[in-house]
Design a protein around this motif. Structure first.
Motif, mmCIF file in Angstrom:
data_model
loop_
_atom_site.group_PDB
_atom_site.id
_atom_site.type_symbol
_atom_site.label_atom_id
_atom_site.label_comp_id
_atom_site.label_asym_id
_atom_site.label_seq_id
_atom_site.Cartn_x
_atom_site.Cartn_y
_atom_site.Cartn_z
ATOM 1 N N ALA A 251 83.677 -85.030 27.017
ATOM 2 C CA ALA A 251 83.063 -84.400 25.844
ATOM 3 C C ALA A 251 81.647 -84.927 25.620
ATOM 4 O O ALA A 251 80.762 -84.198 25.178
ATOM 5 N N GLN A 252 81.435 -86.203 25.914
ATOM 6 C CA GLN A 252 80.135 -86.886 25.806
ATOM 7 C C GLN A 252 79.436 -86.587 24.481
ATOM 8 O O GLN A 252 78.271 -86.192 24.433
ATOM 9 N N LYS A 253 80.155 -86.841 23.393
ATOM 10 C CA LYS A 253 79.565 -86.678 22.068
ATOM 11 C C LYS A 253 78.987 -87.984 21.542
ATOM 12 O O LYS A 253 78.479 -88.036 20.423
ATOM 13 N N PHE A 254 79.088 -89.040 22.326
ATOM 14 C CA PHE A 254 78.577 -90.347 21.923
ATOM 15 C C PHE A 254 77.156 -90.550 22.436
ATOM 16 O O PHE A 254 76.738 -89.912 23.410
ATOM 17 N N LYS A 255 76.428 -91.432 21.765
ATOM 18 C CA LYS A 255 75.108 -91.845 22.236
ATOM 19 C C LYS A 255 75.273 -93.082 23.104
ATOM 20 O O LYS A 255 76.186 -93.884 22.913
ATOM 21 N N SER A 256 74.378 -93.270 24.045
ATOM 22 C CA SER A 256 74.453 -94.421 24.933
ATOM 23 C C SER A 256 74.458 -95.714 24.119
ATOM 24 O O SER A 256 73.610 -95.917 23.254
#
Length: 264
Positions: A251-256
């Motif tokens: 989903a990659q809804k997070f920030k690095s």
């Protein structure tokens, strides 16, 4: 995020528990042809079992899988450089579409002691070498070797990196330090870089580590809470939390650099 790529995948603590499950499930995701999987852990026998489980999957039979028994209490940057160099194909890292490292290895520390009792610097140096210094050394070599490739760095964190728990001085302090390292790394690399960092807290999982808390913690309330979860079968299984991690990555809804918990 597309995990189905030609990848170099390295997992520490891959001999049992969450680490073994991470290696198994992530190896199912990557493209078999041209991908390399590297397993690091203490037990050579258990690593062999993880490797066999990976290669027993018909779709992944073409994977190149390597395992290394390594004592993190004494591991240095040169040891990690050697492992990376030995497992890279002749053309180096250029063939990979993504390089992934999962920093999972870790130990709980002595939960029988109160914070006021912890002062043996030799024991502390060994504990921090296993849980912090070795992770930094590996990460530095990984970043050097794959300087030009897209990279995914996953630090297996914990709620204890953010909140204090009685009897867990060792674990709370080292996990807080390790998470802050990865947050600084993410900040320095920046959002425009090819480096993506995730601090993932897997929740309370049915592993040897939670059994240790249950049997050794001087805090009866914490030990009882773990015992109750285990006996009521509400404690997570390694497969469950790794499945959630894969959902979070895709989903990659997070920030690095973000901290994402299983319950989020």
């Amino acid at each position: 995020m597309n995990l189905e790529q030609r990848s170099y995948l390295l997992v520490t603590g891959a001999s049992r528990g969450i680490g073994s499950e991470l290696a198994l499930q992530l190896s199912r995701c990557v493209k078999p042809e041209g991908s390399v999987v590297v397993l690091l852990g203490r037990s050579e026998q258990c690593l062999a079992q993880t490797k066999a489980a990976i290669l027993s999957q018909p779709a992944q039979a073409a994977l190149s899988v390597h395992s290394y028994s390594l004592e993190l209490a004494t591991a240095k940057a040169a040891d990690f450089a050697r492992i990376l160099n030995e497992t890279l194909p002749s053309g180096g890292g250029q063939q990979f579409e993504r390089a992934i490292v999962v920093h999972n290895a870790g130990s709980l520390g002595d939960t029988s002691k109160h914070a006021r009792e912890i002062g043996d610097t030799e024991a502390l140096e060994q504990y921090y070498h296993i849980n912090l210094f070795s992770a930094l050394a590996l990460n530095a070599e990984f970043m050097r070797v794959f300087a030009k490739q897209p990279k995914l760095l996953v630090n297996i964190s914990t709620l204890a990196a953010l909140e204090p728990f009685p009897s867990m001085t060792h674990y709370c302090t080292v996990k807080a330090a390790r998470e802050m390292y990865f947050r600084v790394l993410a900040l320095e690399e920046g959002s425009a870089s090819q480096t993506l960092v995730l601090n993932y807290a897997p929740g309370v999982v049915d592993t040897q580590m939670t059994l240790q808390v249950q049997s050794e913690s001087h805090d009866t309330g914490l030990a009882a809470a773990f015992r109750e979860q285990r006996e009521s079968n509400t404690m997570l299984k390694p497969a469950q939390t790794v499945e959630k991690l894969l959902q979070v990555l895709r989903a990659q809804k997070f920030k690095s650099g973000d901290h994402v918990d299983y319950k989020d």
